[in-house]
Design a protein around this motif. Sequence first.
Motif, PDB file in Angstrom:
ATOM      1  N   LEU A  44       0.831  -1.202   0.000  1.00  0.00           N
ATOM      2  CA  LEU A  44       0.000   0.000   0.000  1.00  0.00           C
ATOM      3  C   LEU A  44       0.866   1.254   0.000  1.00  0.00           C
ATOM      4  O   LEU A  44       0.563   2.239  -0.681  1.00  0.00           O
ATOM      5  CB  LEU A  44      -0.929   0.008   1.214  1.00  0.00           C
ATOM      6  N   THR A  45       1.965   1.220   0.757  1.00  0.00           N
ATOM      7  CA  THR A  45       2.878   2.366   0.775  1.00  0.00           C
ATOM      8  C   THR A  45       3.580   2.524  -0.567  1.00  0.00           C
ATOM      9  O   THR A  45       3.693   3.637  -1.087  1.00  0.00           O
ATOM     10  CB  THR A  45       3.916   2.193   1.891  1.00  0.00           C
ATOM     11  N   VAL A  46       4.044   1.427  -1.134  1.00  0.00           N
ATOM     12  CA  VAL A  46       4.729   1.483  -2.436  1.00  0.00           C
ATOM     13  C   VAL A  46       3.816   2.107  -3.488  1.00  0.00           C
ATOM     14  O   VAL A  46       4.258   2.901  -4.331  1.00  0.00           O
ATOM     15  CB  VAL A  46       5.176   0.072  -2.864  1.00  0.00           C
ATOM     16  N   LEU A  47       2.538   1.789  -3.422  1.00  0.00           N
ATOM     17  CA  LEU A  47       1.595   2.283  -4.426  1.00  0.00           C
ATOM     18  C   LEU A  47       1.287   3.770  -4.271  1.00  0.00           C
ATOM     19  O   LEU A  47       0.608   4.348  -5.114  1.00  0.00           O
ATOM     20  CB  LEU A  47       0.304   1.466  -4.366  1.00  0.00           C
ATOM     21  N   LYS A  48       1.795   4.405  -3.229  1.00  0.00           N
ATOM     22  CA  LYS A  48       1.662   5.859  -3.109  1.00  0.00           C
ATOM     23  C   LYS A  48       2.689   6.601  -3.959  1.00  0.00           C
ATOM     24  O   LYS A  48       2.558   7.800  -4.199  1.00  0.00           O
ATOM     25  CB  LYS A  48       1.818   6.288  -1.648  1.00  0.00           C
ATOM     26  N   ALA A  49       3.722   5.900  -4.382  1.00  0.00           N
ATOM     27  CA  ALA A  49       4.782   6.535  -5.164  1.00  0.00           C
ATOM     28  C   ALA A  49       4.327   6.783  -6.599  1.00  0.00           C
ATOM     29  O   ALA A  49       3.503   6.047  -7.147  1.00  0.00           O
ATOM     30  CB  ALA A  49       6.028   5.658  -5.159  1.00  0.00           C
ATOM     31  N   ASP A  50       4.885   7.839  -7.202  1.00  0.00           N
ATOM     32  CA  ASP A  50       4.604   8.125  -8.605  1.00  0.00           C
ATOM     33  C   ASP A  50       5.881   8.612  -9.279  1.00  0.00           C
ATOM     34  O   ASP A  50       6.976   8.514  -8.707  1.00  0.00           O
ATOM     35  CB  ASP A  50       3.465   9.142  -8.746  1.00  0.00           C
ATOM     36  N   GLU A  51       5.746   9.147 -10.487  1.00  0.00           N
ATOM     37  CA  GLU A  51       6.929   9.547 -11.256  1.00  0.00           C
ATOM     38  C   GLU A  51       7.746  10.635 -10.570  1.00  0.00           C
ATOM     39  O   GLU A  51       8.935  10.785 -10.859  1.00  0.00           O
ATOM     40  CB  GLU A  51       6.509  10.029 -12.654  1.00  0.00           C
ATOM     41  N   ASP A  52       7.132  11.396  -9.691  1.00  0.00           N
ATOM     42  CA  ASP A  52       7.849  12.471  -9.010  1.00  0.00           C
ATOM     43  C   ASP A  52       8.593  11.994  -7.764  1.00  0.00           C
ATOM     44  O   ASP A  52       9.425  12.725  -7.227  1.00  0.00           O
ATOM     45  CB  ASP A  52       6.881  13.588  -8.607  1.00  0.00           C
ATOM     46  N   THR A  53       8.304  10.794  -7.308  1.00  0.00           N
ATOM     47  CA  THR A  53       8.895  10.295  -6.069  1.00  0.00           C
ATOM     48  C   THR A  53      10.372   9.969  -6.287  1.00  0.00           C
ATOM     49  O   THR A  53      10.724   9.190  -7.170  1.00  0.00           O
ATOM     50  CB  THR A  53       8.171   9.031  -5.576  1.00  0.00           C
ATOM     51  N   ARG A  54      11.206  10.558  -5.452  1.00  0.00           N
ATOM     52  CA  ARG A  54      12.631  10.280  -5.555  1.00  0.00           C
ATOM     53  C   ARG A  54      13.095   9.270  -4.514  1.00  0.00           C
ATOM     54  O   ARG A  54      14.000   8.475  -4.771  1.00  0.00           O
ATOM     55  CB  ARG A  54      13.434  11.571  -5.398  1.00  0.00           C
ATOM     56  N   TYR A  55      12.456   9.297  -3.334  1.00  0.00           N
ATOM     57  CA  TYR A  55      12.862   8.377  -2.270  1.00  0.00           C
ATOM     58  C   TYR A  55      11.636   7.665  -1.704  1.00  0.00           C
ATOM     59  O   TYR A  55      10.615   8.277  -1.411  1.00  0.00           O
ATOM     60  CB  TYR A  55      13.599   9.122  -1.150  1.00  0.00           C
ATOM     61  N   LEU A  56      11.766   6.367  -1.553  1.00  0.00           N
ATOM     62  CA  LEU A  56      10.726   5.526  -0.979  1.00  0.00           C
ATOM     63  C   LEU A  56      11.336   4.876   0.263  1.00  0.00           C
ATOM     64  O   LEU A  56      12.197   3.992   0.162  1.00  0.00           O
ATOM     65  CB  LEU A  56      10.277   4.476  -1.990  1.00  0.00           C
ATOM     66  N   VAL A  57      10.936   5.368   1.431  1.00  0.00           N
ATOM     67  CA  VAL A  57      11.513   4.916   2.702  1.00  0.00           C
ATOM     68  C   VAL A  57      10.538   3.931   3.333  1.00  0.00           C
ATOM     69  O   VAL A  57       9.416   4.301   3.699  1.00  0.00           O
ATOM     70  CB  VAL A  57      11.781   6.106   3.646  1.00  0.00           C
ATOM     71  N   LEU A  58      10.959   2.681   3.477  1.00  0.00           N
ATOM     72  CA  LEU A  58      10.046   1.618   3.860  1.00  0.00           C
ATOM     73  C   LEU A  58      10.518   0.872   5.102  1.00  0.00           C
ATOM     74  O   LEU A  58      11.715   0.637   5.281  1.00  0.00           O
ATOM     75  CB  LEU A  58       9.900   0.608   2.715  1.00  0.00           C
ATOM     76  N   GLU A  59       9.564   0.493   5.943  1.00  0.00           N
ATOM     77  CA  GLU A  59       9.829  -0.449   7.027  1.00  0.00           C
ATOM     78  C   GLU A  59       9.580  -1.862   6.521  1.00  0.00           C
ATOM     79  O   GLU A  59       8.662  -2.092   5.740  1.00  0.00           O
ATOM     80  CB  GLU A  59       8.882  -0.205   8.196  1.00  0.00           C
ATOM     81  N   LEU A  60      10.362  -2.802   7.019  1.00  0.00           N
ATOM     82  CA  LEU A  60      10.146  -4.201   6.670  1.00  0.00           C
ATOM     83  C   LEU A  60      10.126  -5.027   7.948  1.00  0.00           C
ATOM     84  O   LEU A  60      11.109  -5.054   8.697  1.00  0.00           O
ATOM     85  CB  LEU A  60      11.244  -4.723   5.735  1.00  0.00           C
ATOM     86  N   SER A  61       9.006  -5.683   8.197  1.00  0.00           N
ATOM     87  CA  SER A  61       8.888  -6.523   9.386  1.00  0.00           C
ATOM     88  C   SER A  61       8.780  -7.975   8.962  1.00  0.00           C
ATOM     89  O   SER A  61       8.520  -8.293   7.796  1.00  0.00           O
ATOM     90  CB  SER A  61       7.673  -6.132  10.220  1.00  0.00           C
ATOM     91  N   ALA A  62       8.986  -8.868   9.926  1.00  0.00           N
ATOM     92  CA  ALA A  62       8.923 -10.300   9.623  1.00  0.00           C
ATOM     93  C   ALA A  62       8.297 -11.042  10.782  1.00  0.00           C
ATOM     94  O   ALA A  62       8.595 -10.768  11.943  1.00  0.00           O
ATOM     95  CB  ALA A  62      10.322 -10.845   9.352  1.00  0.00           C
ATOM     96  N   ARG A  63       7.453 -11.985  10.467  1.00  0.00           N
ATOM     97  CA  ARG A  63       6.940 -12.924  11.454  1.00  0.00           C
ATOM     98  C   ARG A  63       7.500 -14.321  11.206  1.00  0.00           C
ATOM     99  O   ARG A  63       7.364 -15.202  12.038  1.00  0.00           O
ATOM    100  CB  ARG A  63       5.408 -12.960  11.398  1.00  0.00           C
ATOM    101  N   GLU A  64       8.121 -14.509  10.040  1.00  0.00           N
ATOM    102  CA  GLU A  64       8.755 -15.778   9.703  1.00  0.00           C
ATOM    103  C   GLU A  64       9.933 -15.506   8.793  1.00  0.00           C
ATOM    104  O   GLU A  64      10.005 -14.452   8.138  1.00  0.00           O
ATOM    105  CB  GLU A  64       7.779 -16.723   8.975  1.00  0.00           C
ATOM    106  N   VAL A  65      10.848 -16.447   8.733  1.00  0.00           N
ATOM    107  CA  VAL A  65      11.919 -16.371   7.751  1.00  0.00           C
ATOM    108  C   VAL A  65      11.284 -16.368   6.365  1.00  0.00           C
ATOM    109  O   VAL A  65      10.364 -17.134   6.082  1.00  0.00           O
ATOM    110  CB  VAL A  65      12.882 -17.566   7.920  1.00  0.00           C
ATOM    111  N   GLY A  66      11.751 -15.486   5.508  1.00  0.00           N
ATOM    112  CA  GLY A  66      11.206 -15.372   4.157  1.00  0.00           C
ATOM    113  C   GLY A  66      10.306 -14.176   3.956  1.00  0.00           C
ATOM    114  O   GLY A  66      10.090 -13.751   2.810  1.00  0.00           O
TER     115      GLY A  66
END
Length: 531
Positions: A146-168
């Motif tokens: 959902l966050t990635v889909l907020k980006a468009d052609e003007d977006t220069r930086y996409l700062v994302l958190e990544l969480s995990a509940r399992e390996v993979g």
Amino acid sequence: MIPLPLARIAEITSGALGGMADPRAVVRGPVVIDSRAVEPGSLFVAIKGERVDGHDFAAQAVEAGAVAVLAARAVDAPAVIVGDTVTALAGLATAVCAELPATTVIGITGSAGKTTTKDLLARLTARIGPTVAPVGSFNNEIGHPLTVLKADEDTRYLVLELSAREVGHIAHLTRIAPPRIGVVLNVGTAHLGVFGGKEEIARAKGELVEALPADGVAVLNVDDPLVAAMAGRTRARVTWYGRASGADIRAENVTVDGRGRASFTLRTPSGAAPVGLRLYGEHAVENALAAAAAAYELGLPVATIAEELSEAEPRSRWRMEVTDREDGVTVINDAYNANPDSMRAAFGALDALAGDRRRFAIIAALRELGEEGPALNEELGRLAGGAGLVGLFVVGPDAAPVLAGAEAAVRGADAPAASTGPTSHGEASHAGISPIGASPIGASRDAGGPPGAGEPPGTGSAARLSPVVAFGDAPAAGPRGVTRVSHAADAAQAGAELSALLAPGDVVLIKGPRAAGLERVAAALLGGDRR
């Protein structure tokens, strides 16, 4: 989001148009999963949860302006019908990100501090280009795309958190938005029971640096051995941050003021600059260093980095929010989530902020700790019992180990090694100890006592457990003397009993797992301000 016609969305997601959907109709965003967040031009993704099925709100979403619904079954609205909406959402985000080659993706992971670091880094990247970052902690298989889909052609930086509940899990998220910079904060005990050990947690977190390209950068915490070992798992160049003298980006001369806010000298290969954080707790230094290291790799001058870090205010709710009431009571709302590491950091912040003022804490037993859960929760109780509290409330079920640890610490049986504040040994007025199950001093109850009074902790339903132990003669027995350790069935009970004890100038820490709902206590203490 980049504009996409429904025909293209159907192609990307291997879906079929239904409900008289116009293949030429264009989705311009945002992509949402809550029908109340729909705007004209939106795509509404219908997700079936445990209690609510988004498909039931399809017509409502289109009436509010959604172009169509991404659905797993036919709905009474224009739709793209797919086999699984979460899988389709990930596929759509992957395709959109691939159409944005000018956007630099920065991924952040770790057991604690992801959201604060993300907020700081997003502020820094915004100085050099349009930035998209998640609101709060959108860091899983739904929030991430959902966050990635907020980006468009003007977006220069996409700062994302990544969480995990399992390996993979993190590997999956990196395939949606391949990072060029990966920041790993720490390997702690969050979700220890899910993973089975810190080594498995490190294995999962390290998937971020494994995904980096050869010309990317891994920003690693030199002070955490399990993070430092990840240098051997990446093709990317490594930048070290931390407090150790060998770190590329490091903090020197760290001090903490009377409000628990840290100042330090930010040292980089090209110079140094002073930083005075407005964030609470010394643990924020590590988060600031991680953000600074990534920003330095992007070319920001050290003076600019220091300036932005010094001006940054808490951005995401329920994370070290410090509010002073008109009567002088200070409420520390850190109720978003908790693990053993963040609990130690929170009590450290309480110690620095409270000084000689009376201290109270409302906490809840930690979860997802596996076989080590009882021992770690007893350690939490010892930490709280040795933190110089006047009153401690433990909320909800599974409280027995926390209560036992707190009682042991206050009785002086064993001082907690991890305690960040002065212990209450010698100050707890042991002559006033009541047996477990008895009403603590000042507790509000009917003449006959509530159902379950006298039952030992851990027996009966959570709603029937009564407050547990009382120390001293009254809740005002000195600034550092523990006068009561209580069990509360829920946040409402804890808040009500605490409110009756507070006096001007007191300090309250509210900290627990998200499921405990302790933010409601903060809202009640602050007159409904949920912030």
